[in-house]
Write a protein that holds these residues in place. Structure first.
Motif, mmCIF file in Angstrom:
data_model
loop_
_atom_site.group_PDB
_atom_site.id
_atom_site.type_symbol
_atom_site.label_atom_id
_atom_site.label_comp_id
_atom_site.label_asym_id
_atom_site.label_seq_id
_atom_site.Cartn_x
_atom_site.Cartn_y
_atom_site.Cartn_z
ATOM 1 N N PRO A 15 0.815 -1.213 0.000
ATOM 2 C CA PRO A 15 0.000 0.000 0.000
ATOM 3 C C PRO A 15 0.849 1.264 0.000
ATOM 4 O O PRO A 15 0.536 2.233 -0.689
ATOM 5 C CB PRO A 15 -0.806 -0.126 1.296
ATOM 6 C CG PRO A 15 -0.915 -1.599 1.529
ATOM 7 C CD PRO A 15 0.403 -2.147 1.064
ATOM 8 N N ARG A 16 1.961 1.260 0.746
ATOM 9 C CA ARG A 16 2.830 2.444 0.812
ATOM 10 C C ARG A 16 3.439 2.761 -0.547
ATOM 11 O O ARG A 16 3.503 3.929 -0.962
ATOM 12 C CB ARG A 16 3.932 2.233 1.844
ATOM 13 C CG ARG A 16 4.895 3.411 1.960
ATOM 14 C CD ARG A 16 5.888 3.223 3.079
ATOM 15 N NE ARG A 16 5.236 3.181 4.371
ATOM 16 C CZ ARG A 16 5.899 3.159 5.536
ATOM 17 N NH1 ARG A 16 7.208 3.167 5.555
ATOM 18 N NH2 ARG A 16 5.227 3.118 6.682
ATOM 19 N N ALA A 17 3.867 1.726 -1.270
ATOM 20 C CA ALA A 17 4.449 1.945 -2.594
ATOM 21 C C ALA A 17 3.410 2.488 -3.562
ATOM 22 O O ALA A 17 3.702 3.362 -4.391
ATOM 23 C CB ALA A 17 5.046 0.645 -3.122
ATOM 24 N N ALA A 18 2.190 1.975 -3.469
ATOM 25 C CA ALA A 18 1.121 2.452 -4.351
ATOM 26 C C ALA A 18 0.825 3.924 -4.098
ATOM 27 O O ALA A 18 0.676 4.719 -5.028
ATOM 28 C CB ALA A 18 -0.138 1.609 -4.140
ATOM 29 N N LEU A 19 0.753 4.307 -2.818
ATOM 30 C CA LEU A 19 0.475 5.698 -2.477
ATOM 31 C C LEU A 19 1.627 6.601 -2.914
ATOM 32 O O LEU A 19 1.416 7.702 -3.426
ATOM 33 C CB LEU A 19 0.239 5.827 -0.969
ATOM 34 C CG LEU A 19 -0.156 7.229 -0.470
ATOM 35 C CD1 LEU A 19 -1.409 7.724 -1.167
ATOM 36 C CD2 LEU A 19 -0.363 7.202 1.044
ATOM 37 N N ALA A 20 2.857 6.131 -2.747
ATOM 38 C CA ALA A 20 4.018 6.915 -3.167
ATOM 39 C C ALA A 20 3.989 7.156 -4.672
ATOM 40 O O ALA A 20 4.337 8.245 -5.147
ATOM 41 C CB ALA A 20 5.304 6.207 -2.763
ATOM 42 N N ASP A 21 3.552 6.147 -5.431
ATOM 43 C CA ASP A 21 3.478 6.282 -6.885
ATOM 44 C C ASP A 21 2.437 7.321 -7.286
ATOM 45 O O ASP A 21 2.663 8.158 -8.173
ATOM 46 C CB ASP A 21 3.158 4.923 -7.518
ATOM 47 C CG ASP A 21 3.578 4.845 -8.976
ATOM 48 O OD1 ASP A 21 4.107 5.833 -9.493
ATOM 49 O OD2 ASP A 21 3.373 3.790 -9.597
ATOM 50 N N LEU A 106 -4.341 -0.338 -2.606
ATOM 51 C CA LEU A 106 -4.596 1.021 -2.115
ATOM 52 C C LEU A 106 -5.951 1.537 -2.572
ATOM 53 O O LEU A 106 -6.284 1.465 -3.757
ATOM 54 C CB LEU A 106 -3.505 1.977 -2.610
ATOM 55 C CG LEU A 106 -3.701 3.453 -2.231
ATOM 56 C CD1 LEU A 106 -3.534 3.652 -0.728
ATOM 57 C CD2 LEU A 106 -2.750 4.345 -3.012
ATOM 58 N N VAL A 107 -6.705 2.067 -1.614
ATOM 59 C CA VAL A 107 -7.943 2.783 -1.903
ATOM 60 C C VAL A 107 -7.743 4.212 -1.414
ATOM 61 O O VAL A 107 -7.494 4.441 -0.227
ATOM 62 C CB VAL A 107 -9.162 2.160 -1.197
ATOM 63 C CG1 VAL A 107 -10.425 2.945 -1.534
ATOM 64 C CG2 VAL A 107 -9.309 0.687 -1.569
ATOM 65 N N LEU A 108 -7.833 5.174 -2.323
ATOM 66 C CA LEU A 108 -7.674 6.584 -1.958
ATOM 67 C C LEU A 108 -8.997 7.305 -2.156
ATOM 68 O O LEU A 108 -9.564 7.292 -3.245
ATOM 69 C CB LEU A 108 -6.592 7.247 -2.814
ATOM 70 C CG LEU A 108 -6.401 8.746 -2.587
ATOM 71 C CD1 LEU A 108 -5.897 9.034 -1.180
ATOM 72 C CD2 LEU A 108 -5.451 9.334 -3.630
ATOM 73 N N VAL A 109 -9.486 7.925 -1.090
ATOM 74 C CA VAL A 109 -10.683 8.759 -1.153
ATOM 75 C C VAL A 109 -10.218 10.197 -1.311
ATOM 76 O O VAL A 109 -9.484 10.718 -0.461
ATOM 77 C CB VAL A 109 -11.528 8.616 0.121
ATOM 78 C CG1 VAL A 109 -12.749 9.542 0.058
ATOM 79 C CG2 VAL A 109 -11.963 7.168 0.321
ATOM 80 N N LEU A 110 -10.608 10.838 -2.402
ATOM 81 C CA LEU A 110 -10.114 12.182 -2.680
ATOM 82 C C LEU A 110 -11.245 13.202 -2.713
ATOM 83 O O LEU A 110 -12.098 13.186 -3.600
ATOM 84 C CB LEU A 110 -9.361 12.209 -4.017
ATOM 85 C CG LEU A 110 -8.635 13.517 -4.312
ATOM 86 C CD1 LEU A 110 -7.457 13.704 -3.361
ATOM 87 C CD2 LEU A 110 -8.160 13.557 -5.763
ATOM 88 N N GLY A 111 -11.242 14.084 -1.728
ATOM 89 C CA GLY A 111 -12.142 15.228 -1.740
ATOM 90 C C GLY A 111 -11.457 16.409 -2.401
ATOM 91 O O GLY A 111 -10.298 16.337 -2.798
ATOM 92 N N HIS A 112 -12.190 17.511 -2.520
ATOM 93 C CA HIS A 112 -11.572 18.701 -3.114
ATOM 94 C C HIS A 112 -12.192 19.957 -2.522
ATOM 95 O O HIS A 112 -13.318 19.940 -2.011
ATOM 96 C CB HIS A 112 -11.729 18.698 -4.639
ATOM 97 C CG HIS A 112 -13.150 18.841 -5.105
ATOM 98 N ND1 HIS A 112 -13.738 20.059 -5.378
ATOM 99 C CD2 HIS A 112 -14.113 17.913 -5.343
ATOM 100 C CE1 HIS A 112 -14.991 19.878 -5.758
ATOM 101 N NE2 HIS A 112 -15.249 18.581 -5.744
ATOM 102 N N GLU A 113 -11.438 21.036 -2.573
ATOM 103 C CA GLU A 113 -11.916 22.315 -2.060
ATOM 104 C C GLU A 113 -13.143 22.783 -2.851
ATOM 105 O O GLU A 113 -13.300 22.455 -4.015
ATOM 106 C CB GLU A 113 -10.812 23.377 -2.154
ATOM 107 C CG GLU A 113 -9.531 23.029 -1.419
ATOM 108 C CD GLU A 113 -9.654 23.130 0.092
ATOM 109 O OE1 GLU A 113 -10.774 23.365 0.593
ATOM 110 O OE2 GLU A 113 -8.631 22.975 0.781
ATOM 111 N N ARG A 114 -14.007 23.537 -2.178
ATOM 112 C CA ARG A 114 -15.193 24.146 -2.792
ATOM 113 C C ARG A 114 -16.109 23.107 -3.432
ATOM 114 O O ARG A 114 -16.640 23.305 -4.525
ATOM 115 C CB ARG A 114 -14.790 25.220 -3.811
ATOM 116 C CG ARG A 114 -13.858 26.262 -3.234
ATOM 117 C CD ARG A 114 -13.850 27.566 -4.011
ATOM 118 N NE ARG A 114 -13.512 27.421 -5.407
ATOM 119 C CZ ARG A 114 -12.266 27.390 -5.882
ATOM 120 N NH1 ARG A 114 -11.241 27.460 -5.067
ATOM 121 N NH2 ARG A 114 -12.048 27.296 -7.186
#
Length: 208
Positions: A15-21, A106-114
């Protein structure tokens, strides 16, 4: 969907390598030096069994094209987008499939401003006027984050965006089919926030 069960581009990865990529790709994107583009030859090269190394759950906002902001080519990541990255059974099932069948770590939840979806939830709670149709579902799913912050807080919108990301991360970590791999360290679920002005992704501490 497709792919060979249990095999992924990240074979032997973590998971760490995936996030680093992913984050390295975001740095290339921000610096104006991406290495991937929408080239038909890349599509052809990825036309066999898919072997992604991450799944990114993001918002439908047209200003946040997920493959672009992480500088990823065809076949690298699975992308799921809903208003305010709200979870439902289809989203959870899709993530369960990618993790269980494709071996994605890796599962990444991505929010964004506004975020407009979070703004709609803030407005609904402040006015007491719940929207009609299926938009009400999105508002209802985001509302707990707004309530946690307090809809009278002057900074409720940006704070609720962050709270909603962390809440979504927690819900995925507790998912019936994801909790075991997460506990074993084979899969990581983490959250991040995209800055519309700079293009940068910052990780959020799920514990705060």
């Amino acid at each position: 969907m497709g792919g060979t069960p249990g095999q992924g581009r990240q074979a032997g990865g973590t998971p760490r390598a995936a996030l680093a990529d992913l984050l390295a790709g975001n740095r290339r994107f921000v610096s104006g030096q991406p290495i991937h583009g929408h080239d038909v030859t890349a599509a052809a090269a990825a036309s066999g069994d898919q072997q992604p190394y991450a799944v990114v759950l993001g918002c439908i906002d047209s200003r946040v094209p997920l493959e672009a902001i992480f500088d990823q080519t065809f076949g690298a990541i699975c992308v799921i987008r809903t208003g305010g990255h709200v979870l439902d059974r289809a989203v959870c099932g899709s993530i369960e499939y990618v993790v269980g069948q494709l071996g994605v770590p890796l599962v990444l939840v991505l929010g964004h401003e506004r975020c407009g979806a979070v703004g709609a939830a803030v407005d609904a709670l402040r006015t007491g006027e719940r929207p009609g149709g299926s938009l009400a579902y999105l508002v209802d799913e985001i509302a707990p984050a707004v309530t946690d912050v307090g809809f009278d807080d002057p900074a409720v919108h940006p704070l609720a965006i962050r709270r909603h990301v962390r809440r979504t991360v927690r819900m995925l970590r507790e998912d019936d089919l994801l909790a075991g791999p997460v506990a074993a360290g084979r899969v990581a679920v983490t959250g991040g926030l995209y800055d519309l002005a700079t293009g940068e992704v910052a990780l959020l501490d799920p514990g705060s």
